[in-house]
Design a protein around this motif. Structure first.
Motif, short mmCIF file in Angstrom:
data_model
loop_
_atom_site.label_atom_id
_atom_site.label_comp_id
_atom_site.label_asym_id
_atom_site.label_seq_id
_atom_site.Cartn_x
_atom_site.Cartn_y
_atom_site.Cartn_z
N GLY A 145 0.80 -1.23 0.00
CA GLY A 145 0.00 0.00 0.00
C GLY A 145 0.83 1.27 0.00
O GLY A 145 0.32 2.35 0.29
N VAL A 146 2.12 1.13 -0.31
CA VAL A 146 2.99 2.32 -0.38
C VAL A 146 3.50 2.46 -1.81
O VAL A 146 3.54 1.50 -2.57
N SER A 147 3.91 3.66 -2.16
CA SER A 147 4.42 3.90 -3.51
C SER A 147 5.93 3.70 -3.54
O SER A 147 6.65 4.29 -2.72
N PRO A 148 6.43 2.89 -4.46
CA PRO A 148 7.88 2.73 -4.59
C PRO A 148 8.58 4.07 -4.82
O PRO A 148 9.73 4.25 -4.43
N ASP A 149 7.86 5.01 -5.43
CA ASP A 149 8.46 6.31 -5.73
C ASP A 149 8.67 7.18 -4.49
O ASP A 149 9.33 8.21 -4.57
N ASP A 150 8.11 6.76 -3.36
CA ASP A 150 8.34 7.50 -2.11
C ASP A 150 9.75 7.26 -1.56
O ASP A 150 10.21 8.00 -0.68
N PHE A 151 10.40 6.23 -2.06
CA PHE A 151 11.72 5.85 -1.56
C PHE A 151 12.80 6.32 -2.52
O PHE A 151 12.75 6.03 -3.71
N GLU A 152 13.78 7.03 -1.98
CA GLU A 152 14.82 7.55 -2.87
C GLU A 152 15.81 6.48 -3.28
O GLU A 152 16.52 6.62 -4.29
N PHE A 153 15.88 5.41 -2.52
CA PHE A 153 16.76 4.29 -2.88
C PHE A 153 16.11 3.00 -2.42
O PHE A 153 15.58 2.92 -1.30
N ILE A 154 16.11 2.01 -3.29
CA ILE A 154 15.56 0.68 -2.99
C ILE A 154 16.66 -0.33 -3.29
O ILE A 154 17.19 -0.36 -4.41
N THR A 155 17.02 -1.14 -2.32
CA THR A 155 18.07 -2.12 -2.58
C THR A 155 17.45 -3.33 -3.29
O THR A 155 16.51 -3.94 -2.79
N VAL A 156 18.01 -3.65 -4.45
CA VAL A 156 17.52 -4.76 -5.28
C VAL A 156 18.72 -5.52 -5.82
O VAL A 156 19.86 -5.07 -5.68
N TYR A 157 18.48 -6.67 -6.45
CA TYR A 157 19.64 -7.47 -6.85
C TYR A 157 20.42 -6.85 -8.01
O TYR A 157 21.56 -7.21 -8.26
N GLU A 158 19.83 -5.87 -8.69
CA GLU A 158 20.55 -5.20 -9.78
C GLU A 158 21.53 -4.14 -9.29
O GLU A 158 22.41 -3.73 -10.05
N ASN A 159 21.37 -3.66 -8.04
CA ASN A 159 22.24 -2.54 -7.61
C ASN A 159 23.05 -2.86 -6.34
O ASN A 159 23.67 -1.97 -5.76
N SER A 160 23.03 -4.12 -5.92
CA SER A 160 23.69 -4.47 -4.66
C SER A 160 24.62 -5.66 -4.82
O SER A 160 24.37 -6.56 -5.63
N GLY A 161 25.68 -5.66 -4.01
CA GLY A 161 26.63 -6.77 -4.02
C GLY A 161 26.80 -7.40 -2.65
O GLY A 161 27.66 -8.25 -2.44
N PHE A 162 25.98 -6.96 -1.70
CA PHE A 162 25.96 -7.53 -0.35
C PHE A 162 24.51 -7.82 0.04
O PHE A 162 23.59 -7.31 -0.59
N CYS A 163 24.34 -8.60 1.10
CA CYS A 163 23.02 -8.85 1.67
C CYS A 163 23.09 -8.69 3.18
O CYS A 163 24.16 -8.74 3.78
N LYS A 164 21.94 -8.46 3.79
CA LYS A 164 21.86 -8.50 5.25
C LYS A 164 22.10 -9.94 5.70
O LYS A 164 21.70 -10.85 4.99
N PRO A 165 22.73 -10.19 6.85
CA PRO A 165 23.15 -9.24 7.87
C PRO A 165 24.59 -8.73 7.73
O PRO A 165 25.16 -8.25 8.70
N ASN A 166 25.18 -8.85 6.57
CA ASN A 166 26.52 -8.32 6.34
C ASN A 166 26.49 -6.80 6.57
O ASN A 166 25.74 -6.09 5.91
N LEU A 167 27.31 -6.33 7.48
CA LEU A 167 27.30 -4.89 7.80
C LEU A 167 27.72 -4.03 6.60
O LEU A 167 27.36 -2.85 6.52
N LYS A 168 28.44 -4.64 5.66
CA LYS A 168 28.83 -3.90 4.46
C LYS A 168 27.61 -3.52 3.62
O LYS A 168 27.67 -2.58 2.84
N TYR A 169 26.52 -4.25 3.78
CA TYR A 169 25.27 -3.89 3.10
C TYR A 169 24.81 -2.50 3.56
O TYR A 169 24.47 -1.64 2.75
#
Length: 237
Positions: A145-169
């Motif tokens: 029920g929220v707009s993706p456009d409200d978020f200035e950054f969304i972590t997705v597999y196309e823009n990330s090289g780490f995952c939680k709980p790695n602190l480097k994420y």
């Protein structure tokens, strides 16, 4: 309440309440229905490929994007180049993926919180574990029920090289968005994957509606409560 400049929200189980077991079942059922005839593989093999690709992403060290790690690993398991089918997978997330929505619900306090933060000048970041493509992540934000456009950054597999709980994420988010942990709060439902951000100086709030606490850890020293409590007694106080 302390004023934060930056609000990082987890998605699955936080902004988007869900029964994870049912979600995974519906997800794989609809995925297999679409791709078993296309790829000519057994359902078990396809599920194994996706799970192996996902596990590989969680161990990624940023030497490649999560997307590359996923497709390389899944292709090896299936013994075929699945990257040829990324367009078909995008089509799946645009259409058949909706089947998994049955395992989710809408918490009105998610939308209220996002709108309140936006109205008051806070920066919003969707800090969901980047194991899904952007298209699938935007869909799940919409289901919440929220707009993706409200978020200035969304972590997705196309823009990330780490995952939680790695602190480097979390360090990656700070670098990309030019934010500091001391001015930020991480709001999530996973004791391991979200509260670990406090080690970097983030404030945290554990949403307990769909809490994930694999090791049954004591989280009483962390701010916690339902999303309704977060909104009424913490955010808007």
């Amino acid at each position: 309440m302390k004023e934060y400049k930056n609000y990082l929200f987890d998605l699955d189980g936080t902004l988007l309440p869900m029964n994870m077991e049912s979600f995974i079942k519906l997800y794989f059922s609809s995925l297999c229905k679409k791709f078993v005839p296309v790829l000519h593989v057994e359902s078990d093999m396809l599920v194994k490929a996706v799970l192996s690709g996902t596990e590989a992403m969680t161990k990624n060290d940023n030497s490649k994007l999560n997307k590359e790690v996923f497709w390389e690993t899944a292709s090896k398991v299936c013994d075929m180049d699945l990257r040829k089918y990324t367009g078909d997978f995008d089509d799946y997330y645009n259409n058949e993926f909706i089947a998994a929505k049955q395992a989710t619900s809408v918490n009105p306090f998610a939308k209220k919180s996002v709108e309140y933060i936006k109205k008051n000048g806070g920066r919003l970041i969707a800090a969901t574990n980047p194991i899904f493509p952007e298209i699938a992540t935007r869909r799940r934000l919409e289901w919440a029920g929220v707009s993706p456009d409200d978020f200035e950054f969304i972590t997705v597999y196309e823009n990330s090289g780490f995952c939680k709980p790695n602190l480097k994420y979390f360090e990656m988010i700070c670098e990309r968005c030019s934010i500091s942990p001391e001015e930020s709060i991480m709001i999530g439902n996973d004791v391991d994957e979200d509260l670990c951000s406090s080690k970097l100086g983030f404030d945290t709030y554990l949403i307990t509606d769909c809490i994930v606490n694999r090791a049954n850890k004591d989280f009483s020293n962390y701010k916690n409560g339902t999303f309704e409590t977060f909104y009424n007694d913490f955010l808007t106080k």
